[in-house]
Write an enzyme that holds these catalytic residues in place. Structure first.
Site, short mmCIF file in Angstrom:
data_model
loop_
_atom_site.label_atom_id
_atom_site.label_comp_id
_atom_site.label_asym_id
_atom_site.label_seq_id
_atom_site.Cartn_x
_atom_site.Cartn_y
_atom_site.Cartn_z
N TYR B 111 31.59 57.12 88.20
CA TYR B 111 30.25 56.66 87.82
C TYR B 111 29.22 57.10 88.85
CZ TYR B 111 31.79 53.41 84.15
OH TYR B 111 32.30 52.84 83.02
N TYR B 150 39.76 55.61 85.00
CA TYR B 150 39.52 55.44 86.44
C TYR B 150 40.22 54.18 86.95
CZ TYR B 150 35.72 52.34 84.83
OH TYR B 150 34.98 51.35 84.23
N ARG B 160 41.33 51.72 84.13
CA ARG B 160 40.65 51.54 82.85
C ARG B 160 41.00 52.70 81.93
NH1 ARG B 160 36.63 48.78 81.45
NH2 ARG B 160 38.08 48.46 79.75
N HIS B 163 36.55 55.04 78.33
CA HIS B 163 35.74 54.15 77.48
C HIS B 163 34.27 54.45 77.65
CE1 HIS B 163 35.88 52.17 81.43
NE2 HIS B 163 34.68 51.73 81.14
N HIS B 165 30.60 52.25 77.34
CA HIS B 165 29.99 50.93 77.20
C HIS B 165 28.81 51.01 76.21
CE1 HIS B 165 31.92 49.19 80.89
NE2 HIS B 165 31.95 50.46 81.25
FE LIG Z 1 33.37 51.24 82.75
#
Ligand SMILES: [Fe+3]
Lengths: 204, 245
Positions: B111, B150, B160, B163, B165
């Site tokens: 991110y 990640y 995770r 995905h 959001h």
């Molecule tokens: Fe996330």
């Protein structure tokens, strides 16, 4: 057997996670997008009514302030009218959006909204509700967004006849919904996710 | 005399299908979960209205994450995909003109955020957010790169699934929803404690987007289809009679 009911089901919620800022307040997260973050300003010009500042923190069950929450508010203008397509009772103040969104201060978690004191709006049966602002809180660790309301400590007459405040079983929890006036036009509203001071959250 | 359809209050949220607040396998929820029962009351105008966002606020590249943060002539690195679908209410009606915001990690699972510590590299041409407004039938679409899985601090080795959001408004603030979209076939889905807060396989399936070859652009982008459902309002019918009848 019977015919099946063919209604759809609401999508399950998932946490906004620690990076909600990227999607909802990207400029706050250092990503220059969209000419500014949505809901950063609730006023687009001179507004009607009393301008107020709301400050507060969101605390977890250990008393630690959250520094990764996103807080949104939704409210009518000073006359009690919403800037919404569903508002049929009149036209809201054209310079007031009614919608605020913030991530709070990066170091302290303190959130601030510059808004106006809302007018009263009716309950479905026609009685008037006390002036209030709807709050919605999401963060890492919150699986489904939390709704609550902020009422005003200095509206005791209206609060005394409010359909929700008067109906609550645990009257000793009413103060968790009241903003305290700390200076002229300045209110404090702290939100406690858990613990002895836990804020009342709504399922509406 | 004729029958007129009107909107009542919001249909009660099915909390049995929504995750609980306290889900100890997802550790952060333990001290961030209210322990008192939620206070139930019927929706009023405060919840039956919502802010208006017009198509005019959108920039040309807001729904193109491959280009909306990239330098001129550059594009984000990773598998190119289209994500599309409809935003519906529980009565099956498309929700038009509603804002849809989305954010994600880059193709390496990283991110663009100061609190991000994963060692996968940043992509200088990928910001990771976008937004759009639904059309008259509730449809939406955007272009992006497929995010990577990640690791995250929870138990010693949690990852995770890939995905995206999503944040949705609807037409009443009671419909406000944030959720995540997963990708068909990802083996991390069944291992993840955040997916694990969902109470049924059916709920997991509702957040898992299938590959949609019909919307794939040959030699360019694959497509995933993801519909989302927001709460609906009670529909009531009444007879429209003339005064005194
Ligand atoms: Fe996330």
């Amino acid at each position: 057997m019977t015919q099946p009911l063919d209604y759809l089901k609401e999508s399950p919620s998932q946490t906004a996670g620690p990076y909600v800022h990227i999607g909802c307040v990207p400029n706050f997260a250092g990503i220059k997008m969209y000419d500014g973050d949505l809901g950063a300003s609730m006023k687009t010009g001179p507004v009607q009514g009393q301008e107020i500042t709301i400050k507060g923190h969101v605390y977890d069950g250990t008393g630690t302030p959250l520094r990764d929450a996103m807080i949104e508010i939704w409210q009518p203008d000073a006359a009690g009218l919403f800037a919404s397509a569903n508002e049929t009772r009149g036209t809201a103040d054209p310079n007031f959006t009614g919608f605020g969104r913030t991530a709070g201060d990066m170091d302290t978690g303190e959130f601030t909204f510059e808004t106006v004191k809302p007018g009263a709006v009716p309950w479905p049966d026609g009685r008037m509700q006390a002036p209030h602002i709807t709050f919605w809180i999401v963060a890492r660790g919150i699986n489904i967004g939390l709704h609550t309301r902020m009422y005003f400590e200095d509206e005791s007459d209206a609060n005394a006849t409010d359909p929700i405040l008067t109906r609550m079983e645990h009257q000793n929890r009413v103060p968790t919904l009241l903003a305290t006036k700390t200076a002229d036009g300045v209110y404090t509203f702290d939100i406690h996710l858990q613990g002895p001071q836990e804020t009342v959250f709504f399922d509406m | 005399m004729s029958l007129i359809k009107t909107q009542g209050g919001f249909i009660t949220r099915d909390r049995g299908r929504q995750p609980d607040a306290y889900t100890p396998d997802y550790k952060t929820s333990v001290k961030r979960s209210p322990s008192a029962a939620l206070l139930s009351f019927p929706s009023s105008i405060s919840e039956e209205t919502a802010p208006m966002f017009g198509h005019g606020m959108l920039g040309e590249l807001d729904n193109d994450l491959i280009h909306n943060y990239a330098a001129a002539g550059e594009s984000a690195i990773g598998p190119r995909i289209i994500v599309h679908g409809r935003v519906l209410d529980e009565n099956g009606n498309g929700i038009p003109n509603t804002l849809v915001e989305f954010w994600q990690a880059n193709a390496g699972g990283r991110y663009r955020h100061k609190k991000e510590s994963y060692l996968a590299p940043l992509d200088p041409n990928f910001g990771g957010c976008g937004r759009t407004i639904t059309g008259e039938d509730g449809s939406y679409e955007f272009r992006t790169v497929q995010p990577g899985p990640y690791p995250w601090p929870n138990r010693m080795n949690d990852w995770r699934p890939a995905h995206i959001h999503f944040s949705l408004f609807g037409h009443g603030f009671a419909q406000r929803l944030i959720t995540q979209m997963y990708f068909e076939g990802d083996p991390h889905i069944k291992l993840c404690p955040i997916v694990g807060v969902l109470k049924s396989q059916e709920a997991v399936d509702a957040l898992t987007a299938p590959l949609d070859m019909n919307r794939t652009v040959p030699m360019d982008s694959r497509a995933y289809k993801f519909d989302m459902v927001l709460r609906g309002r009670r529909q009531t019918y009444f007879e429209n009679r003339k005064e005194g009848m």
